[in-house]
Design an enzyme around this catalytic site. Structure first.
Site, mmCIF file in Angstrom:
data_model
loop_
_atom_site.group_PDB
_atom_site.id
_atom_site.type_symbol
_atom_site.label_atom_id
_atom_site.label_comp_id
_atom_site.label_asym_id
_atom_site.label_seq_id
_atom_site.Cartn_x
_atom_site.Cartn_y
_atom_site.Cartn_z
ATOM 1 N N ASP A 257 0.834 -1.198 0.000
ATOM 2 C CA ASP A 257 0.000 0.000 0.000
ATOM 3 C C ASP A 257 0.868 1.246 0.000
ATOM 4 O O ASP A 257 2.064 1.177 0.249
ATOM 5 C CB ASP A 257 -0.825 0.051 1.294
ATOM 6 C CG ASP A 257 -2.020 -0.857 1.220
ATOM 7 O OD1 ASP A 257 -2.267 -1.419 0.148
ATOM 8 O OD2 ASP A 257 -2.702 -0.997 2.255
ATOM 9 N N LYS B 297 -4.200 2.824 -2.493
ATOM 10 C CA LYS B 297 -5.359 3.646 -2.778
ATOM 11 C C LYS B 297 -5.055 5.003 -2.185
ATOM 12 O O LYS B 297 -4.762 5.120 -1.007
ATOM 13 C CB LYS B 297 -6.581 3.050 -2.105
ATOM 14 C CG LYS B 297 -6.810 1.630 -2.578
ATOM 15 C CD LYS B 297 -8.148 1.151 -2.131
ATOM 16 C CE LYS B 297 -8.440 -0.138 -2.859
ATOM 17 N NZ LYS B 297 -9.821 -0.471 -2.864
ATOM 18 N N MET C 238 -9.625 7.769 9.037
ATOM 19 C CA MET C 238 -9.974 8.305 7.698
ATOM 20 C C MET C 238 -11.116 9.307 7.760
ATOM 21 O O MET C 238 -11.998 9.304 6.931
ATOM 22 C CB MET C 238 -10.378 7.162 6.755
ATOM 23 C CG MET C 238 -9.255 6.202 6.484
ATOM 24 S SD MET C 238 -9.790 4.825 5.439
ATOM 25 C CE MET C 238 -10.683 3.816 6.586
#
Lengths: 557, 790
Positions: free
Chosen positions: B39, B62, B175
């Protein structure tokens, strides 16, 4: 629903168009492009326009980072092909200000202008409207401009027959007010019920629809090439009625054996205006209900007639009109001509038929035709009529004005051009084709005059230069210049290549057939040279070239 | 390579930042790995110190949830493919493997295919951040429980907020920093105690960690303006108050990112060219749709019609997608013919090119999609790499085409990431190129492209000229300066008339020069002014008043052959001055190339048609010619920040600056809106750069375009009329902070436009004339109004 029966894309566009409005308003507002939106390109035809682009210029413009040169062709609705001198002047002005300047007389007796860019459409239609001219329903899946034998001298009762063209045109106009709303800024219709259309409903016809009225013995309108042909039956100066022919149509598609040219079938006789109009109307409703709406190549009335059979069609028509057709009257066509030069009618009025090569009225160095017509229109001494062979008749000229008109014709060399041209040039016709027609595979109106110039010496060589052989050329198989009813037909197949058709008769009552395929110019000339030689040597008295071709079995009738 | 029969996958957490937070187990597996799939939120130091040299590292990160670079499906597929090759695959995830991750999808894929695996936990952000911020999450007396949550999409139901507002549990949000305003609002709305503190911990456990705290009730006043750097974690609860006593790590006040965007994407964005060959317009429409998809995924795109594609650019392309239809006989559409022929010529290779072909056709023709097939196989022959196999589409192409294109993009991302990381360089801060000193560099350029933009029948002649020069640096909005050379035939004629050798040294204004130099470039020998004529007349004892003579004419007429006289005459001539042309390109898009847009000036002296010297000089060049020029900086005509809206008013050659701006905005992926006003005489012949503007509009680079063609109707319409028509919206843009640029003729255009703008502000801002002028002046003072007029 099987794939075969799936409606064609155009059908969905028609029904969804809100009475032929589509998104034309939005398309006109799209500033970045000279094109209109794809669906609107189908809708705008019903308003008398085609979107085109100059195919000669695509590559060069792309290199300049310019989009294709989109423009529009606009076609007027002139039933029977008639305008007043004031209307001619207006058309002249509009052509100069908004279009290419060329006024094109079409093979359907009307006028069209080319090269309008999008922002000029509205001013053009508004200017036409001021001159009481419109372009409603001159293209699209609907009844188009109605033809009528053009020369008033054809019959003492020409005017009476001619009036039918207007009446039929009015009868078969769409009811939508979209044209007035979009182009003439008239108020928006709030309740669409006001414009309900019992004839066209919201689906219009499956395909274009053409009607012509002929006055025998001259078949100048090519009456059998139309979906409906009305043949005037006149006895002792009285209009008895019309023989009615259905299912004529010429368009074919290269490589599609299911398509074919077909001449109209005469199914009977009808007397009286009311009955005639009724019958015409109901032929359209049958086509509306039974025509093929999935395959546009198979959707003209001719295929419908052959699909259901002539007998069935006739019975259905009689059921819908509520009376039986009478047996057709005997009638003969002996010619298919324009009467070039001066003619006088029974009332003593004068007519002058001007040869307009391929119908293009423009000023050329040696032939300032457009200026000549402008001067005559200015004088107000003549009306303007158009023939189905794309020529122009200056009409209803009083005896005292004949000299003045003649002087103008002399001054600009029009008389010399008209009367000095060869018989074949006078009888030739070509469609628009390249560069603007999107369907064109080969040249036509830009090329035929020069080809004629090369054919003329061949005829002279074989002492055939007085023969009025009918020669027609189109750039594709759709047949706008009716090449399938010519004695010599050229149908474009690719750049510089043509199928050569032979065997049509001079009156337009017999279709021709393909004699040779994909000929280039040299081969065309060599072939014709041989054929003319044989014709000159072996013809019997007065035999036409078309008839000779059949007798010699060059093609089979 | 450790060959296992079916390979094995280690799903390992890498910890939340500090590379030393990696578990020993994870470190051991990394040392053994045959391939690492990682990641973005994994410290580069971990990869640098634990992965063996030469082992491929694939970034499948991502960036955030709206613009995932690689779809989960592709990640699954990639893990599977690598494992099936028998490799030991380490799938490294930021933080722990399971908290708010997609581990379930990956596990299911592995189980389905019988791939052995292990899960190695990692330090999740909640642990790492709370520890490094000195906030014990369940400190006795403060809280008995802790909850891990996320609110990234703002879609928690009202009941949840209500419940969260009441609880005494410590709340940790992952997040959620970008939706924090909403979260705090909702909690307050549902009655949470406004004295409860909140902490936001940016880049936790990294050297760049920063902690913000405040009470919920004061959030709006103190923190709601703050843009938090990713990743950041939010903690809400009484425990936060412990931070002040137990913080042991200094908060860094830095705006730098610890985790670099994949492939330093922001510094060097991934670009893809989508070229179409169309007859009916379907390929174009489709290509435009594909551009939209690529843009959603944050790729920079270039949309171009093959008939406008500069063939020499093929050697510079990396990712190249062709969308092409096939004609009846199997040939390409005419618009693609040149391109098609070009690539079928032998003698060159395109090994750098990565391509894919989308072919449109009609199955009812025997040579279905032939043109596309040809191009696909020809690129292969040229040594290019196929990204994914050709997709052939029948009449209903939309869905198939889009699916295919998504595959292309996935492969583009993967290829880009794996190639870049294998040759990994340490992630360094962007190196700013050092600006050149102010002295003007003279560049020797070569003309690559040279054509008249106006169509036949136009009264205008506007030349588009593309010039390449090595080492060229400039910015959009700058100008280049060109000194015109005199007509060589005229120079030769002068030399022959005077009979003086071209190398003879002359003194011009006390500086020595060869005669040739003076005549060739230094002096203006055409269009002599009245004053100059008068002075020459005085030298040769003639009355030249009103004579329409250039230098050659005078020398011929009075057969001047003496060096002294000629020298005296030359000394009253005016020196050539450079002409400046605003560039119509952007280095971000065109690299070491500069484009200019030059109107060939026409004017009349009496009955005689004359051309402006420099524009005439430039218009006569050809492709391949050399041209020297310098760059003239224009600091006052520069684009604003990428997120600002821009209004560009550029009729005629004024479009030049804005073509450059638009290329720039497109190339950097600017998010602000763009509005162009353009005007000329005729739509059909004078719409400069029409197809480029159409493509920018179709792909959303241009949000609005308003055009004024003055001679297409009886009354003249100019850009100022369009500005007034669009007044209401234009005023809204101004109120929203838009920047206004004007480029083109000073008079009367710029004056008329300024008056129009003031009128718009007056009418739509409901202001007096004075207030409107003041508003306009304020725009200038705030550097939101820029002019480049001439």
């Amino acid at each position: 629903m099987s794939a075969k029966e799936k409606l064609s894309v155009i059908e969905a566009i028609k029904t969804a168009s809100q009475g032929l409005r589509g998104t034309i308003q939005e398309s006109l507002g799209d500033q970045l492009t000279g094109a209109i939106r794809e669906d609107d390109q189908a809708v705008i035809k019903f308003h008398g326009m085609y979107q085109q682009d100059d195919r000669d210029r695509r590559e060069e413009r792309a290199a300049k980072k310019l989009d294709r040169l989109y423009s529009f062709m606009i076609r007027l609705r002139l039933p029977g092909g008639f305008v007043t001198p004031a209307q001619w002047l207006a058309t002249h002005e509009i052509a100069g200000e908004h279009a290419t300047g060329v006024i094109k007389i079409t093979s359907r007796q009307t006028l069209q202008l080319h090269g309008l860019i999008k922002s000029h459409i509205k001013p053009t239609i508004q200017a036409f409207n001021k001159a009481k001219l419109d372009s409603i329903a001159t293209c699209g899946d609907i009844n188009r401009n109605v033809l009528c034998s053009s020369h008033p001298n054809e019959s003492p009762i020409h005017a009476q027959v001619f009036a039918y063209a207007d009446k039929i045109s009015e009868l078969l106009m769409p009811k939508t007010k979209a044209y007035y709303e979009i182009w003439l800024d008239e108020e928006k219709i709030l309740d669409r019920k006001e414009e309900e259309d019992p004839l066209y409903q919201d689906r219009y016809l499956p395909r274009k629809f053409k009607i012509a009225i002929a006055i025998p013995p001259n078949n100048d309108v090519d009456v059998f090439a139309n979906d409906i042909g009305l043949i005037a039956i006149i006895e002792e100066g009285q209009l008895l009625g019309f023989n009615i022919a259905i299912g004529g149509g010429l368009a074919t598609t290269h490589g599609n054996p299911d398509t074919y040219a077909r001449l109209g079938t005469v199914i009977g006789f009808i007397a009286g205006e009311e009955k005639t109009l009724k019958a015409v109307y109901e032929v359209l409703t049958i086509q509306r209900d039974y025509g093929n709406r999935s395959d546009r190549k198979m959707s003209r009335l001719k295929y419908t007639v052959d699909k259901v059979g002539v007998d069935w069609f006739k019975k259905e028509l009689e059921r819908r009109i509520g009376f039986d057709l009478e047996p057709a009257k005997p009638v003969v066509f002996t010619k298919r001509v324009d009467h070039f030069g001066w003619q006088k009618n029974q009332q003593g009025l004068w007519y002058y038929t001007v040869l307009v090569e391929n119908g293009r009225v423009l000023d050329e160095e040696h032939l300032p035709l457009k200026t000549a017509m402008w001067e005559i229109a200015k004088s107000g001494f003549a009306n303007f009529r158009f023939t189905c062979s794309q020529n122009l008749i200056l009409s209803e000229i009083a005896p005292e004005n004949k000299e003045a008109v003649n002087a103008i014709l002399e001054k600009f060399g029009i008389i010399q051009h008209t009367e000095g041209s060869s018989a074949i040039r006078k009888n030739s016709m070509a469609c628009v084709a390249l560069p603007t027609c999107p369907l064109a595979l080969a040249e036509a109106q830009r090329y035929l005059p020069s080809l004629i110039t090369k054919i003329e010496p061949l005829l002279e060589k074989h002492q055939l230069d007085k023969e009025a052989i009918v020669i027609r050329m189109t750039g594709c198989p759709n047949g706008c210049a009716r090449p399938y009813v010519a004695e010599i037909g050229f149908v474009g197949t690719a750049a510089g290549k043509y199928n050569l058709h032979l065997g049509g008769d001079r009156q337009g009552a017999r279709l021709n057939k393909i004699y040779q395929e994909n000929l280039e110019e040299a081969a065309i000339l060599a072939t014709l040279d041989g054929l003319f030689e044989s014709f000159s040597a072996e013809r019997v008295l007065d035999e036409t070239f078309g008839d000779f071709a059949i007798r010699k079995n060059w093609v089979t009738a | 390579m450790t060959m296992l029969q079916n390979g094995k996958v280690i799903l390992a957490g890498a910890g939340c930042g500090d590379p030393e937070l990696l578990t020993l187990k994870a470190a051991r597996y990394l040392q053994q790995a045959d391939v690492v799939i990682t990641d973005r939120l994994v410290s580069q130091a971990i990869l640098d110190s634990h992965v063996r040299v030469g082992i491929p590292i694939m970034y499948v990160g991502k960036q955030n949830l709206k613009t995932d670079s690689t779809s989960q499906e592709t990640i699954n597929q990639l893990i599977l493919e690598q494992a099936l090759e028998g490799k030991l695959v380490v799938r490294l995830k930021g933080g722990d493997t399971a908290f708010f991750s997609n581990i379930l999808d990956e596990l299911e894929t592995l189980v389905q295919h019988d791939i052995p695996f292990e899960i190695v936990p990692g330090i999740t952000a909640a642990s790492g951040a709370s520890a490094f911020a000195g906030i014990p999450l369940t400190a006795r007396g403060y809280s008995t429980s802790v909850r891990f949550l996320t609110n990234y999409s703002n879609d928690l139901p009202a009941e949840t907020y209500q419940e969260l507002a009441k609880t005494n549990d410590t709340l940790v949000f992952y997040m959620s920093s970008t939706s924090l305003d909403h979260l705090v609002d909702q909690l307050l709305l549902h009655g949470i105690d406004s004295n409860i503190p909140l902490a936001v911990i940016e880049q936790a456990t990294t050297p760049l960690q920063r902690v913000y705290t405040c009470q919920l009730g004061l959030f709006k006043a103190q923190l709601s303006h703050q843009l938090f750097l990713s990743p950041s974690l939010v903690i809400i609860g009484k425990v936060v108050s412990l931070h002040h006593r137990f913080q042991w790590k200094n908060s860094e006040a830095s705006a730098e990112h610890y985790f670099k965007p994949i492939n330093n994407r922001l510094e060097s964005p991934l670009k893809i060219t989508i070229a179409y060959g169309t007859e009916t317009g379907n390929s174009k429409k489709l290509a435009t749709d594909l551009v939209a998809i690529a843009k959603q995924k944050k790729l920079l795109t270039k949309l171009v019609s093959l008939d406008q594609y500069r063939l020499s650019d093929l050697t510079k392309e990396e990712y190249f997608v062709t969308v092409i239809s096939t004609q009846g006989e199997g040939e390409p559409p005419p618009a693609a013919k040149k391109f098609y022929d070009h690539i079928h010529r032998s003698g060159f290779q395109l090994p750098q090119l990565k391509y894919s072909v989308l072919a449109l056709g009609d199955t009812s023709y025997p040579l279905f999609c032939k043109a596309g097939e040809d191009i696909d196989s020809q690129f292969e022959k040229l040594g290019s790499n196929r990204i994914v196999p050709i997709q052939k589409c029948d009449l209903d192409y939309q869905t198939e085409a889009e699916q295919w294109f998504n595959k292309v993009l996935d492969q583009v991302f993967l290829a880009d990431q794996s190639t870049n990381v294998v040759q990994a360089k340490p992630s360094e801060a962007a190196v700013k190129s050092v600006a050149k000193p102010a002295g003007k560099t003279i560049y020797q350029g070569e003309i690559l492209t040279h054509f008249n933009l106006n169509d036949r029948g136009s009264k205008k002649e506007t030349w588009h000229i593309e010039i390449a020069a090595e080492g060229l640096t400039y910015e959009s909005g700058d100008s280049i300066g060109v000194v015109p050379k005199n007509d060589p035939a005229t120079v030769a004629a002068i030399l022959s008339v005077t009979g003086i050798d071209s190398a003879t040294e002359f003194t011009y204004k006390s500086l020595p020069s060869s005669l040739f130099e003076l005549l060739d470039t230094k002096l203006n020998i055409a269009n002599l002014s009245e004053k100059v004529l008068e002075r020459i007349g005085a030298i040769i004892g003639q009355d030249l008043k009103g004579a329409s003579l250039d230098l050659l004419g005078i020398l011929q007429k009075f057969s001047i052959k003496s060096k002294e006289t000629l020298e005296a005459i030359l000394n009253v001539l005016i020196a050539q001055s450079p002409r400046l042309y605003t560039v119509s390109s952007s280095p971000a898009a065109q690299g070491e190339e500069v484009h200019i847009t030059v109107a060939r000036d026409v004017f009349w002296i009496g009955e005689e048609k004359k051309y402006g010297r420099c524009s005439d000089f430039l218009s006569k060049h050809q492709v391949g010619d050399q041209l020297s020029f310098f760059v003239q900086k224009n600091k006052r005509f520069k684009l604003p920040a990428q997120d600002k809206d821009v209004i560009m008013i550029g009729p005629g050659t004024g479009i030049a600056a804005f073509r450059g701006f638009l290329y720039e905005r497109e190339a950097v992926g600017a998010t602000g809106r763009n509005w162009l006003f353009f005007g000329e005489q005729h739509f059909a012949s004078d719409f400069l750069y029409q197809t480029e503007i159409q493509n920018w509009y179709a792909t959303g680079v241009l949000n609005k375009v308003d055009l004024a063609f003055s001679r297409d109707q009886r009354e003249k319409i100019y850009v100022q009329h369009r500005i007034k028509e669009q007044g209401a919206e234009l005023y809204l843009w101004l109120e929203g902070g838009a920047y206004v640029y004007i480029c083109g003729k000073k008079d009367p255009m710029s004056t008329d436009v300024e008056n129009a703008l003031i009128e718009v502000i007056m009418v739509h801002g409901n202001k007096t004339n004075e207030a409107s002028t003041a508003y306009f002046n304020e725009l200038k003072d705030n550097h939101r109004y820029h002019k480049d007029v001439y």
